[in-house]
Design a protein around this motif. Structure first.
Motif, PDB file in Angstrom:
ATOM      1  N   PHE A   1      19.119  82.071 -21.736  1.00 25.92           N
ATOM      2  CA  PHE A   1      17.352  82.367 -21.556  1.00 25.92           C
ATOM      3  C   PHE A   1      17.254  81.972 -23.604  1.00 25.92           C
ATOM      4  O   PHE A   1      16.377  82.183 -23.260  1.00 25.92           O
ATOM      5  N   PHE A   2      17.671  82.961 -24.578  1.00 29.78           N
ATOM      6  CA  PHE A   2      17.106  82.535 -25.596  1.00 29.78           C
ATOM      7  C   PHE A   2      17.433  81.193 -26.142  1.00 29.78           C
ATOM      8  O   PHE A   2      16.358  80.713 -26.899  1.00 29.78           O
ATOM      9  N   VAL A   3      18.633  80.290 -25.668  1.00 29.31           N
ATOM     10  CA  VAL A   3      18.141  78.799 -26.183  1.00 29.31           C
ATOM     11  C   VAL A   3      16.919  77.983 -25.143  1.00 29.31           C
ATOM     12  O   VAL A   3      15.714  77.356 -26.207  1.00 29.31           O
TER      13      VAL A   3
ATOM     14  N   LEU B   1      13.599  75.150 -26.616  1.00 31.75           N
ATOM     15  CA  LEU B   1      13.371  74.581 -25.741  1.00 31.75           C
ATOM     16  C   LEU B   1      11.640  75.243 -25.917  1.00 31.75           C
ATOM     17  O   LEU B   1      11.136  74.009 -25.833  1.00 31.75           O
ATOM     18  N   PHE B   2      11.054  75.789 -25.299  1.00 31.77           N
ATOM     19  CA  PHE B   2      10.031  76.419 -24.402  1.00 31.77           C
ATOM     20  C   PHE B   2       9.196  77.263 -25.561  1.00 31.77           C
ATOM     21  O   PHE B   2       8.215  78.360 -24.875  1.00 31.77           O
TER      22      PHE B   2
ATOM     23  N   ASN C   1       6.299  80.493 -20.359  1.00 36.94           N
ATOM     24  CA  ASN C   1       8.050  80.241 -20.956  1.00 36.94           C
ATOM     25  C   ASN C   1       9.048  81.079 -20.670  1.00 36.94           C
ATOM     26  O   ASN C   1       9.709  80.919 -20.169  1.00 36.94           O
ATOM     27  N   TYR C   2       7.724  82.947 -20.116  1.00 35.50           N
ATOM     28  CA  TYR C   2       8.962  83.468 -19.865  1.00 35.50           C
ATOM     29  C   TYR C   2       9.428  83.317 -17.987  1.00 35.50           C
ATOM     30  O   TYR C   2      10.764  82.795 -17.660  1.00 35.50           O
ATOM     31  N   LEU C   3       8.441  82.553 -17.283  1.00 36.67           N
ATOM     32  CA  LEU C   3       8.912  82.032 -16.006  1.00 36.67           C
ATOM     33  C   LEU C   3      10.145  80.511 -15.982  1.00 36.67           C
ATOM     34  O   LEU C   3      11.049  80.894 -15.134  1.00 36.67           O
ATOM     35  N   LEU C   4       9.759  80.236 -16.792  1.00 34.50           N
ATOM     36  CA  LEU C   4      10.980  78.596 -16.994  1.00 34.50           C
ATOM     37  C   LEU C   4      12.030  79.069 -17.806  1.00 34.50           C
ATOM     38  O   LEU C   4      13.228  78.602 -16.759  1.00 34.50           O
TER      39      LEU C   4
END
Length: 146
Positions: free
Chosen positions: A108-110, A115-116, A124-127
Motif C-alpha cells: 500500500f505505501f509503495v 507509484l500513484f 489513488n485510494y481505490l487503486l
C-alpha cells in the motif's frame, strides 16, 4: 458416508480463529482510510461510500488470505510433531495475520506514496488499496497451492 474434517481446518474455522482473522483484517484496512483522510484531505463524510466499499472488499480479501497462508503452515507443523492441531493452527494463524498485514501495508505505501502519488486522492485510494489487497490475496492463493 460421512466426511471427517481435518483437525487443522476445524481449528482454523473455530470462533476464536475467525474473530482473530476478522480483527486482523479490519486493523490493517482501518489504518488506510485514516491516512487518506489526513494526508490527501479526503473528507470521510464525502467519500464514505468509497471508503466503505473498498475497505470491506479489502478486509474480505485479507481475511481469506490469512486462512490460505495459515492452512499449509499448520498442516506441515502438525505432521512434524504430535502436539494438538489447534496449537499449530493458532500459531500459524497469528504468523499469517502478521505476515499478510505487513505485506499489505508495505505494498500500500509503495503504491500510494510512490507509484500513484500524482493521482487524484479517491483514484489513488481505490487503486493502491485494491491492488495491494489483490496482490496479497494472489500470493496467499499461490502459497496455498504450493
Amino acid at each position: 458416508m460421512s466426511f471427517s474434517a481435518d483437525p487443522v481446518t476445524t481449528a482454523l474455522r473455530s470462533p476464536s480463529s475467525t474473530t482473530a482473522t476478522l480483527y486482523g483484517s479490519l486493523t490493517a484496512t482501518a489504518i488506510v482510510p485514516y491516512l487518506f483522510s489526513s494526508i490527501w484531505k479526503m473528507d470521510p463524510l464525502n467519500y464514505a461510500s468509497l471508503y466503505a466499499v473498498v475497505t470491506l472488499v479489502t478486509a474480505y480479501m485479507l481475511f481469506k488470505s490469512y486462512v490460505n497462508v495459515a492452512s499449509p503452515i499448520a498442516r506441515a507443523n502438525a505432521k512434524k510433531s504430535n502436539v494438538e492441531a489447534e496449537k499449530h493452527a493458532s500459531s500459524a494463524l497469528w504468523f499469517s495475520i502478521f505476515f499478510n498485514n505487513i505485506f499489505f501495508l508495505f505494498l500500500f505505501f509503495v503504491l500510494a506514496f510512490y507509484l500513484f502519488r500524482d493521482f487524484h486522492g479517491p483514484f489513488n485510494y481505490l487503486l493502491s488499496v485494491s491492488l495491494a489487497a489483490a496482490t496479497v490475496n494472489f500470493n496467499a492463493i499461490h502459497h496455498l497451492r504450493n
